[in-house]
Scaffold this active site. Structure first.
Site, PDB file in Angstrom:
ATOM      1  N   TYR A  75      38.710  29.260  32.646  1.00 18.29           N
ATOM      2  CA  TYR A  75      38.253  30.447  33.394  1.00 18.29           C
ATOM      3  C   TYR A  75      37.627  30.033  34.734  1.00 18.29           C
ATOM      4  CZ  TYR A  75      35.723  34.885  34.132  1.00 18.29           C
ATOM      5  OH  TYR A  75      35.236  36.063  34.646  1.00 18.29           O
ATOM      6  N   GLY A 112      36.039  48.676  32.039  1.00 15.96           N
ATOM      7  CA  GLY A 112      35.012  47.767  32.540  1.00 15.96           C
ATOM      8  C   GLY A 112      34.756  47.900  34.037  1.00 15.96           C
TER       9      GLY A 112
HETATM   10  N1  LIG Z   1      32.161  41.431  32.685  1.00 10.18           N
HETATM   11  C1  LIG Z   1      31.530  40.480  33.358  1.00 10.18           C
HETATM   12  O1  LIG Z   1      30.344  40.214  33.134  1.00 10.18           O
HETATM   13  C2  LIG Z   1      32.236  39.737  34.451  1.00 10.18           C
HETATM   14  C3  LIG Z   1      31.522  38.782  35.174  1.00 10.18           C
HETATM   15  C4  LIG Z   1      32.155  38.106  36.218  1.00 10.18           C
HETATM   16  C5  LIG Z   1      33.472  38.380  36.524  1.00 10.18           C
HETATM   17  N2  LIG Z   1      34.153  39.294  35.794  1.00 10.18           N
HETATM   18  C6  LIG Z   1      35.544  39.544  36.167  1.00 10.18           C
HETATM   19  O2  LIG Z   1      35.695  40.920  36.446  1.00 10.18           O
HETATM   20  C7  LIG Z   1      37.021  41.335  36.109  1.00 10.18           C
HETATM   21  C8  LIG Z   1      36.942  42.531  35.146  1.00 10.18           C
HETATM   22  O3  LIG Z   1      36.237  42.130  33.986  1.00 10.18           O
HETATM   23  P1  LIG Z   1      35.819  43.184  32.844  1.00 10.18           P
HETATM   24  O4  LIG Z   1      34.728  42.564  32.069  1.00 10.18           O
HETATM   25  O5  LIG Z   1      35.638  44.518  33.443  1.00 10.18           O
HETATM   26  O6  LIG Z   1      37.150  43.154  31.950  1.00 10.18           O
HETATM   27  P2  LIG Z   1      37.621  44.105  30.752  1.00 10.18           P
HETATM   28  O7  LIG Z   1      36.606  45.153  30.452  1.00 10.18           O
HETATM   29  O8  LIG Z   1      38.060  43.192  29.659  1.00 10.18           O
HETATM   30  O9  LIG Z   1      38.917  44.852  31.372  1.00 10.18           O
HETATM   31  C9  LIG Z   1      39.997  44.071  31.781  1.00 10.18           C
HETATM   32  C10 LIG Z   1      41.043  44.930  32.448  1.00 10.18           C
HETATM   33  O10 LIG Z   1      42.087  44.052  32.900  1.00 10.18           O
HETATM   34  C11 LIG Z   1      43.319  44.416  32.298  1.00 10.18           C
HETATM   35  N3  LIG Z   1      44.127  43.224  32.079  1.00 10.18           N
HETATM   36  C12 LIG Z   1      43.822  42.124  31.336  1.00 10.18           C
HETATM   37  N4  LIG Z   1      44.855  41.252  31.343  1.00 10.18           N
HETATM   38  C13 LIG Z   1      45.831  41.815  32.109  1.00 10.18           C
HETATM   39  C14 LIG Z   1      47.150  41.434  32.476  1.00 10.18           C
HETATM   40  N5  LIG Z   1      47.691  40.270  32.065  1.00 10.18           N
HETATM   41  N6  LIG Z   1      47.868  42.286  33.250  1.00 10.18           N
HETATM   42  C15 LIG Z   1      47.344  43.463  33.668  1.00 10.18           C
HETATM   43  N7  LIG Z   1      46.102  43.876  33.356  1.00 10.18           N
HETATM   44  C16 LIG Z   1      45.363  43.070  32.577  1.00 10.18           C
HETATM   45  C17 LIG Z   1      42.932  45.131  31.011  1.00 10.18           C
HETATM   46  O11 LIG Z   1      43.995  45.950  30.557  1.00 10.18           O
HETATM   47  P3  LIG Z   1      44.001  46.499  29.011  1.00 10.18           P
HETATM   48  O12 LIG Z   1      42.974  47.594  28.975  1.00 10.18           O
HETATM   49  O13 LIG Z   1      45.383  46.970  28.803  1.00 10.18           O
HETATM   50  O14 LIG Z   1      43.618  45.336  28.139  1.00 10.18           O
HETATM   51  C18 LIG Z   1      41.709  45.909  31.485  1.00 10.18           C
HETATM   52  O15 LIG Z   1      42.099  47.063  32.203  1.00 10.18           O
HETATM   53  C19 LIG Z   1      37.705  40.115  35.493  1.00 10.18           C
HETATM   54  O16 LIG Z   1      38.472  39.454  36.473  1.00 10.18           O
HETATM   55  C20 LIG Z   1      36.539  39.248  35.051  1.00 10.18           C
HETATM   56  O17 LIG Z   1      36.894  37.886  35.027  1.00 10.18           O
HETATM   57  C21 LIG Z   1      33.573  39.973  34.758  1.00 10.18           C
END
Ligand SMILES: NC(=O)c1ccc[n+]([C@@H]2O[C@H](COP(=O)([O-])OP(=O)(O)OC[C@H]3O[C@@H](n4cnc5c(N)ncnc54)[C@H](OP(=O)(O)O)[C@@H]3O)[C@@H](O)[C@H]2O)c1
Length: 240
Positions: free
Chosen positions: A147, A13
């Site tokens: 969250y 992501g």
């Molecule tokens: N996507 C959005 O629209 C959005 C919007 C606003 C903010 N965000 C924030 O942006 C960040 C990334 O989001 P994303 O959508 O890219 O997430 P994602 O695709 O679900 O990827 C999450 C990543 O974090 C790792 N992770 C999750 N829990 C963990 C833990 N306990 N210890 C270590 N690593 C952990 C996962 O590892 P695994 O691969 O092993 O599961 C993965 O590498 C997050 O903080 C999210 O809240 C996202």
């Protein structure tokens, strides 16, 4: 010598885009993940970026993991606390487990990630702390009391670290992405996605690379006077 950057959740992501952008900008990058070995192995095959597995919610694991990264790659100059999860439920249905899991990963996880790195940054007189918060930490969101609380808390951490680190050459800043086209968002039903896009004046979801470019800027020497800030990257969906 190339600076070293650690990106938690850096294998998928938004985090994967951040890891790649920092590598392209000349950093030596370590990307961490929680348990998806397959995605991590694919990421390393495609990018050559080293990956490390630990749970950011566990202090001892984080400290040991960070120690391992520093002995392999050198002291960490840039830390991007990006790992995050959702466990959505309307408040009346939210379980204590859903509350705690999100607190452990998204809020305590930031402490666990930055705290072991902080003394070295202070000693060396340089550091960049970048925390990936969220639009929903700024405005709240239905079914995301857990969250939103963590993402608002992340902004409090950043503003405090900005004040503590300034005299030691360390900056701490946050990025609040809006809705970004990651697997998580693309997995929601098309109808729901359309209703989200309808709330974004730009008329589309963001791309992970658009967040990654904010990170490379905040990490750079060009951003040396930016400290304690929040960059909202949300296509005009919400103004603070
Ligand atoms: N996507 C959005 O629209 C959005 C919007 C606003 C903010 N965000 C924030 O942006 C960040 C990334 O989001 P994303 O959508 O890219 O997430 P994602 O695709 O679900 O990827 C999450 C990543 O974090 C790792 N992770 C999750 N829990 C963990 C833990 N306990 N210890 C270590 N690593 C952990 C996962 O590892 P695994 O691969 O092993 O599961 C993965 O590498 C997050 O903080 C999210 O809240 C996202």
């Amino acid at each position: 010598m190339a600076r070293t950057a650690l990106v938690t959740g850096g294998t998928r992501g938004i985090g994967a885009a951040i890891s790649k952008a920092l590598r392209d900008a000349g950093y030596t990058v370590a990307a961490t993940y929680a348990g998806n070995d397959e995605a991590a192995a694919k990421f390393t095959d495609e990018t050559g970026i080293k990956t490390y597995k630990w749970n950011v919610g566990d202090y001892d694991e984080s400290k040991a993991g960070i120690g391992g990264v520093e002995s392999e790659l050198g002291p960490i100059d840039v830390v991007v606390a990006n790992a995050g999860i959702t466990r959505d439920a309307p408040f009346h249905k939210m379980t204590p487990e859903q509350w705690q899991q999100v607190i452990d990963t998204n809020l305590t996880g930031v402490f666990n990630t930055v705290h072991p790195i902080w003394p070295g940054m202070r000693e060396r007189g340089f550091g960049r702390v970048i925390v990936i918060s969220s639009i929903n930490g700024q405005k709240g969101q239905f079914a995301q009391a857990n969250y939103a609380a963590t993402k608002a808390g992340d902004l409090g951490i950043v503003k405090s670290l900005a004040q503590e680190g300034a005299a030691k050459g360390i900056t701490a800043n946050a990025i609040c992405p809006g809705y970004i086209a990651t697997e998580m968002v693309m997995a929601v039903p098309e109808k729901v996605r359309d209703s989200i896009v309808a709330q974004i004046p730009t008329g589309r979801l963001g791309e992970p690379e658009e967040i990654a470019r904010c990170v490379t800027f905040l990490a750079s020497d060009d951003a040396s006077f930016i400290n304690g800030s929040t960059i909202s990257a949300n296509g005009g969906q919400f103004f603070v």
